[in-house]
Design a protein around this motif. Structure first.
Motif, PDB file in Angstrom:
ATOM      1  N   LYS B 256       0.823  -1.209   0.000  1.00 50.19           N
ATOM      2  CA  LYS B 256       0.000   0.000   0.000  1.00 50.19           C
ATOM      3  C   LYS B 256       0.860   1.263   0.000  1.00 50.19           C
ATOM      4  CE  LYS B 256      -4.032   1.937   2.358  1.00 50.19           C
ATOM      5  NZ  LYS B 256      -4.371   2.502   1.035  1.00 50.19           N
ATOM      6  N   GLU B 257       1.926   1.255   0.780  1.00 49.46           N
ATOM      7  CA  GLU B 257       2.797   2.439   0.798  1.00 49.46           C
ATOM      8  C   GLU B 257       3.462   2.662  -0.563  1.00 49.46           C
ATOM      9  OE1 GLU B 257       4.240   2.601   5.486  1.00 49.46           O
ATOM     10  OE2 GLU B 257       4.894   0.926   4.222  1.00 49.46           O
ATOM     11  N   VAL B 258       3.903   1.590  -1.166  1.00 44.37           N
ATOM     12  CA  VAL B 258       4.525   1.729  -2.488  1.00 44.37           C
ATOM     13  C   VAL B 258       3.486   2.182  -3.506  1.00 44.37           C
ATOM     14  CG1 VAL B 258       5.727   0.507  -4.346  1.00 44.37           C
ATOM     15  CG2 VAL B 258       6.305   0.022  -1.966  1.00 44.37           C
ATOM     16  N   GLN B 259       2.300   1.626  -3.406  1.00 49.18           N
ATOM     17  CA  GLN B 259       1.228   2.016  -4.338  1.00 49.18           C
ATOM     18  C   GLN B 259       0.974   3.517  -4.219  1.00 49.18           C
ATOM     19  OE1 GLN B 259      -2.038   3.074  -4.146  1.00 49.18           O
ATOM     20  NE2 GLN B 259      -2.778   2.397  -6.153  1.00 49.18           N
ATOM     21  N   GLU B 260       1.031   4.050  -3.009  1.00 51.27           N
ATOM     22  CA  GLU B 260       0.801   5.488  -2.828  1.00 51.27           C
ATOM     23  C   GLU B 260       1.938   6.330  -3.404  1.00 51.27           C
ATOM     24  OE1 GLU B 260      -0.063   5.686   1.332  1.00 51.27           O
ATOM     25  OE2 GLU B 260      -2.112   4.917   1.014  1.00 51.27           O
ATOM     26  N   ILE B 261       3.156   5.834  -3.270  1.00 51.27           N
ATOM     27  CA  ILE B 261       4.295   6.538  -3.884  1.00 51.27           C
ATOM     28  C   ILE B 261       4.079   6.651  -5.399  1.00 51.27           C
ATOM     29  CG2 ILE B 261       6.752   6.282  -4.475  1.00 51.27           C
ATOM     30  CD1 ILE B 261       7.048   4.931  -1.628  1.00 51.27           C
TER      31      ILE B 261
END
Lengths: 345, 345, 345, 345
Positions: B256-261
């Motif tokens: 999820k964090e990478v997806q947001e980046i």
């Protein structure tokens, strides 16, 4: 000798029938399909017309054991865990093509397969049937857990380098591509022609149930716990698996040196063909056959080894290897009934 | 405004024609093919019958510049390095879809492409046309080196994570799969239907000429030299590229964090669509369109990020991005003429 | 016994090799390819690696006859007309898979094939090798003109009804569909993957060289001159031919009655399977096998019979029938080496 | 103006969305899917991500009529016969892409479709929407029965010759080949990738529900009852239909003369392209477009005309012709929103 096939309307069973039909010592005794019992298999598979016309049978362990010497189970996961105890009870040897007996750990099975595992006492009796690696164990086995299609291609591609001291064991990445027949004849949007044709799709990232199976065999053979990254892709073809596997090398070696390691490793193995330096195999070069072909490339810029291994998922990845295992169990040449040239083009 | 297309009987030119036909501000002026000059293009491509019937022209820099405002070169490598100096001489802007002006280093070009590079003075004037990353430079460019198909998919997939401090820069592996149209309309055994159909083939291991191009853009954007492992595969489909890219992460982050980046990185970009957590794109989801779709997965077991990026190799990987660049050069909305929905199924 | 194969780098030869490899009485003696003489065939066809490694030979009639008992010619049209006189001179039996000896009339050959015909004295010695129809003639033949792929499927589909008095002989229309392998491994735009995939194309309308061959066999067997309409289509698959044939009936009969005529006609034929009423075969149901499967439908609204006949163009349409003919010539069971189940799916 | 689409998760609806997205005067108002109401369509069709994100709606005739100016029904047969009365009640124009309103005779419908027909009072109000043939009737229609895919290709191919006195009206045979998308996104063994790939299959011999539709339009236009023989085949591709149609000629004419009859017949029609003598179209030459391309050949040996007509089954065979009809109904140029070049290769 006679063989029974359970799961008689799936692609695995159909491929067993195709190969057994040309096997000199093993003949088809019973074909079992509870849902289609009484019908001829050629109603579902007209390519078998006038060749296999015997009626499909209902499952009955005792009757199967009376009429057959060995049983192949080509059933969806979760089925053979129930049938095999009954079959072993009546003393018949079983080759399970599903995943139910491949993982030694019932807990591991449950966490990846998301349903109940086989009973522990039977799990313990299962021999993992990767023919090239465990021929001795297979010879005396009563229950064979026939390897999965991806694990077969991946393991045969990786084991020679893992058995040296050249590999960085934490660096293994397997990028796998498969034809659609691996998912069976069941209906789903992911086997719908218009969704698959002219398309590539990655699926089950980090969640494929073959991950623990591959890790188990790699760990066993490396004497250390191995964790891999494994990605599966569906490509628009019916048969064939290619594993493109990446391993970081801890020493400088050439492609030629690695090629020689592989050739030596597989020198007496009928079904593994290691390509010469500069060549890599394509899936069609093994179509319809029991071969696993391997090509190798060391990239000197990054000191990474790329391994290309290909199989026909329904043959070496399922029915072919199952019959190879029965050949081993009976002391026959391992290539009996399996020596055909791939269908090309 | 009018556009000339050079290389008029290849797939790149044909795709330029398809898109320009629906462009509101840019119209086809000349289509150049020395080998077919005088003929109608619809003789080679009957799908253009009654739509594009103008005769193919011979190359003549002066006459082209008089009748056109911009020139697209969709020629095999080694051709535009000779034509572009003549075109720039007469003052017309050029978009080169071949690899001739992509590498800043002539030496590097020669060692990967195995023939003579473009003249250094022109190489210096070229702007690398990766539209999402270099929009400002593109706006003022006179010569665009339009990115390769693989480099477009690979770079758009990798750059957001490389611009953070999360990536292990030495760990990058790109496993790329392409349809056959990328190799053009020329005849070779590797585009023969019976050899490609029902087959996957890896090719040019460690030797693909897109390797230095990808490394150049990744290095530029990471401010450090990047070396990658890059493998290309031919799959049985006409259009589409998928890059499955593996990067080791140096910190623990979630999918999820990478997806947001990634969503943040591409938030104002018309043509990059980042899939939500748990979803990855298939190549057919961008067929015929200028989209690059991206899906992400962090495997917490290995702390590796898997990036799936897909494009249509003839659109975002060639003609579409070329037109997107001309849109930028002219101050038009970048999606002008390119806003169509992918053809599905 | 040993067999020589001439034309060793084409698909016909490759298929002969695949089948001969499993033939119990016939073994591969020589494989001839003038262009590749001295090389191993597995360089061009890696699927043969470690199976067929013998070097390709130059053509030499005398030496071939010393080392072999029979010669298969799988050469392009116009080649065997020159080689076969030399081979017959040295007394070896020949099976020609090309069209050079199929038409009795040299004039007819020239007008359809557009190059010089074989010498009349050899044409006269040729036996047309449609195995199911001419088994007796084949048994004593010295030179077999092996039937074309389309003529095999079309004739086997049509002959049973033509042998009754039910057919309107002027009404025959054959709409044929073929996979791409029929055109061989040579390079042309019409075998380019991107041109064939996701496409159907009709070709050579009214001009296909198989027209006079089909008419010759139909006329012979009907004892009257037959003229047909014949259309060929290329479909996106590698192997397989389907003929959809239309015949006006001059009496009212039911599908069931016609089905019985066909079943009776082929009752002792190993390789022709007539489907029951209501079923028609698909090409994949014979893939890789020597079967010709036939389905029938009488449309009572128009009193027209539709016949669906399918073969694998490289097996029953070429190499398989050639071997079936050699079996007949040698008094072996006609299915020797040919009894495999089709590859499905 | 706004359009509603009913049947929002099928391929017909998806193709309507693709085309409406580029239509300058018609915009998507509502997309209806009872089964998926509330969801975004991009959950089922990720290629629409960030383009069409409006929620799917439940069917409600009144609310649809308030928000939209026209309704497209892309529902399975048997559905629109129930919905259209409700929609006409509230006064909104309907374009039905299913077969429910195509046959004037309710009895005929029931005997071919095997379920209940639409109410006679609504059948009477329906206009058969074959755009090139009935433009005037379409302009004033309130309910359009949009033609089937096969009937469109077959009729456009046949009508020019039937309108002369050259055709033998009892001799018509249509051999049709279709891609798989025509059967929709529903799951069945006949759309399973492994069953379709590398295969051709004939289906529904003499029983296809498009037979009475073709006969109705041919009879109407010939002023006599026409009975045809019609065979459908499934070929391994996603989109495209080819009809190969055979007609006996009652006079001697040349291909060139017939070609001129066709060119004249379609001279002002935007979407029908008649190939020059000696050329026939392939399905891919119309992929993704609203064209119907036609090629012609007279076999002087048999005096039979062969007509090759091709369409994209989802465009000219469904959504494209539906929009062409709405263009006609609104007095817009018939090619509005439909002028794109086919996607090639």
């Amino acid at each position: 000798m006679k063989a029974a096939i359970i799961g008689g309307t799936g692609y695995g069973a159909i491929e067993l029938i195709r190969i057994l039909h040309k096997h000199p010592y093993l003949e088809i005794g019973s074909v079992v399909s509870n849902s289609q019992a009484g019908n001829s298999i050629s109603e579902s598979y007209p390519h078998l017309s006038e060749i296999i016309e015997q009626p499909l049978e209902k499952f009955d362990a005792k009757s199967l054991s009376e009429k057959n010497d060995v049983v192949f189970l080509a059933t969806p996961s979760g089925v053979s865990s129930n049938l095999i105890p009954q079959l072993m009870e009546v003393g018949i040897k079983c080759i399970d093509l599903s995943g139910d007996f491949r993982l030694r750990s019932a807990t591991e099975y449950e966490s990846w397969y998301k349903h109940s595992p086989a009973d522990d006492q039977y799990l313990k009796q299962a021999t993992y049937g990767l023919s090239e690696i465990y021929p001795e164990k297979i010879k005396s086995a009563k229950l064979i857990a026939n390897p999965g299609c991806y694990p077969t291609a991946a393991s045969l591609g990786l084991l020679p380098i893992l058995k040296t001291s050249l590999a960085d064991y934490e660096s293994i990445i397997i990028d796998a591509k498969s034809g659609v027949s691996g998912a069976g004849r069941g209906l789903s949007l992911s086997s719908h022609y218009a969704e698959i044709n002219e398309n590539i799709r990655a699926y089950k990232l980090g969640q494929h149930q073959h991950i623990p199976e591959i890790e188990q065999v790699l760990s066993d053979e490396s004497d250390r716990p191995i964790t891999i990254t494994f990605t599966t892709h569906l490509v628009p073809m019916t048969r064939g698996i290619m594993c493109t596997t990446y391993v970081k090398l801890v020493e400088n070696v050439t492609t030629k040196e690695v090629q020689e390691i592989y050739s030596e490793f597989y020198k007496n193995k009928s079904f593994v063909r290691v390509r010469p330096e500069g060549k890599v195999p394509a899936t069609k070069e093994v179509l319809g056959s029991n071969f696993c072909d391997i090509g190798l490339h060391v990239d000197t810029r990054t000191n990474r080894l790329t391994i290309i291994s290909v199989i026909d998922n329904l043959v070496k990845g399922a029915a072919g290897q199952a019959i190879q295992n029965v050949n081993l169990m009976n002391g026959w040449d391992e290539w009996t009934g399996l020596q055909d040239i791939p269908l090309y083009p």
